[in-house]
Design an enzyme around this catalytic site. Structure first.
Site, mmCIF file in Angstrom:
data_model
loop_
_atom_site.group_PDB
_atom_site.id
_atom_site.type_symbol
_atom_site.label_atom_id
_atom_site.label_comp_id
_atom_site.label_asym_id
_atom_site.label_seq_id
_atom_site.Cartn_x
_atom_site.Cartn_y
_atom_site.Cartn_z
ATOM 1 N N GLY A 40 -39.894 106.968 33.160
ATOM 2 C CA GLY A 40 -41.099 106.525 32.464
ATOM 3 C C GLY A 40 -40.773 105.613 31.300
ATOM 4 N N GLN A 44 -41.840 101.154 23.611
ATOM 5 C CA GLN A 44 -40.383 101.184 23.752
ATOM 6 C C GLN A 44 -39.770 99.800 23.931
ATOM 7 O OE1 GLN A 44 -40.568 104.680 26.677
ATOM 8 N NE2 GLN A 44 -38.587 104.960 25.700
ATOM 9 N N CYS A 50 -34.736 110.511 27.275
ATOM 10 C CA CYS A 50 -35.613 109.411 26.893
ATOM 11 C C CYS A 50 -34.758 108.165 26.763
ATOM 12 C CB CYS A 50 -36.283 109.743 25.559
ATOM 13 S SG CYS A 50 -37.329 108.404 24.951
ATOM 14 N N LEU A 51 -35.282 107.058 27.255
ATOM 15 C CA LEU A 51 -34.523 105.798 27.188
ATOM 16 C C LEU A 51 -34.322 105.342 25.743
ATOM 17 C CD1 LEU A 51 -36.197 103.967 30.210
ATOM 18 C CD2 LEU A 51 -33.819 104.759 30.087
ATOM 19 N N HIS A 79 -44.766 113.188 28.216
ATOM 20 C CA HIS A 79 -43.723 112.538 27.411
ATOM 21 C C HIS A 79 -44.138 111.100 27.053
ATOM 22 C CE1 HIS A 79 -39.227 111.637 26.759
ATOM 23 N NE2 HIS A 79 -39.789 110.446 26.739
ATOM 24 N N GLU A 80 -44.651 110.365 28.051
ATOM 25 C CA GLU A 80 -45.012 108.952 27.807
ATOM 26 C C GLU A 80 -46.233 108.838 26.887
ATOM 27 O OE1 GLU A 80 -42.873 106.784 28.460
ATOM 28 O OE2 GLU A 80 -41.710 108.221 29.624
ATOM 29 N N HIS A 115 -45.310 109.127 23.373
ATOM 30 C CA HIS A 115 -44.785 107.874 22.792
ATOM 31 C C HIS A 115 -45.905 107.040 22.164
ATOM 32 C CE1 HIS A 115 -40.530 107.597 23.653
ATOM 33 N NE2 HIS A 115 -40.682 107.879 24.930
HETATM 34 NI NI NI Z 1 -39.176 108.498 26.291
#
Ligand code: NI
Length: 182
Positions: A60, A65, A110-111, A153-154, A157
């Site tokens: 995701g 991000q 997480c990226l 999670h997204e 963000h």
């Molecule tokens: Ni993330």
């Protein structure tokens, strides 16, 4: 093409900001960002491509991000071997969620979090997400298990929240026996 280095790290303050609602019609620029995000997520889960471009795998990604403070998220979920389901939701909202909670046994990733983390994050086992597709049509998605976690999670963000914020550093495995591991 989006590369791993283009994804902002948690030390960037913008990741702590609340993203702004998107107005339709979507700009060509936002459509391009969405395409890039989806392409990254898919490629990052295909071993040969991920290796070739050194892509860190992810399921995701939210717009913030890549530095865009707008409420849209992309998810590419491998629902069966080699088969990817793509979700793009503009102005997503969780409209209902199960009482049952689950967590990723090995911990979430997480990226934007490029360090080892310990601890688990309780998440609803099932959620219904409403929002809009890229053309502004209303959509509703019911997600369960891993996919439900990715949506939560997204959407976090978009509200400036990282998964690590939801872990109590003094007791990172507090809910281990309370909820179900997946
Ligand atoms: Ni993330």
């Amino acid at each position: 093409m989006l590369l791993t280095k283009d994804i902002l790290d948690e030390k960037e303050k913008i990741l702590r900001k609340v993203s702004k609602p998107v107005e339709f019609p979507l700009s060509d620029e936002d459509r391009k960002h969405i395409d890039d995000m989806v392409t990254y997520l898919r490629d990052s889960q295909i071993d040969e491509i991920a290796a070739k471009y050194s892509l860190r795998p992810g399921m995701g990604m939210s717009a913030v991000q890549i530095g865009i403070l707008k409420r849209y998220i992309t998810i590419v979920h491998e629902s069966s071997e080699g088969h990817f389901d793509t979700y793009v939701v503009i102005n997503p909202k969780i409209v209902s969620e199960s009482k049952e909670k689950i967590y990723v046994e090995d911990g979430e990733g997480c990226l934007s979090v490029n360090r080892e983390t310990i601890g688990i994050v309780p998440r609803s086992a099932r959620v219904t997400v409403e929002g809009f597709d890229v053309d502004g049509n209303p959509i509703s998605i019911r997600a369960r298990e891993e996919l439900a976690i990715v949506f939560q999670h997204e959407i976090d963000h978009l509200n400036g929240i990282l998964f690590v914020d939801r872990i109590d550093p003094k007791n990172p495995f507090k809910y281990k026996d309370t909820y179900r591991a997946i």
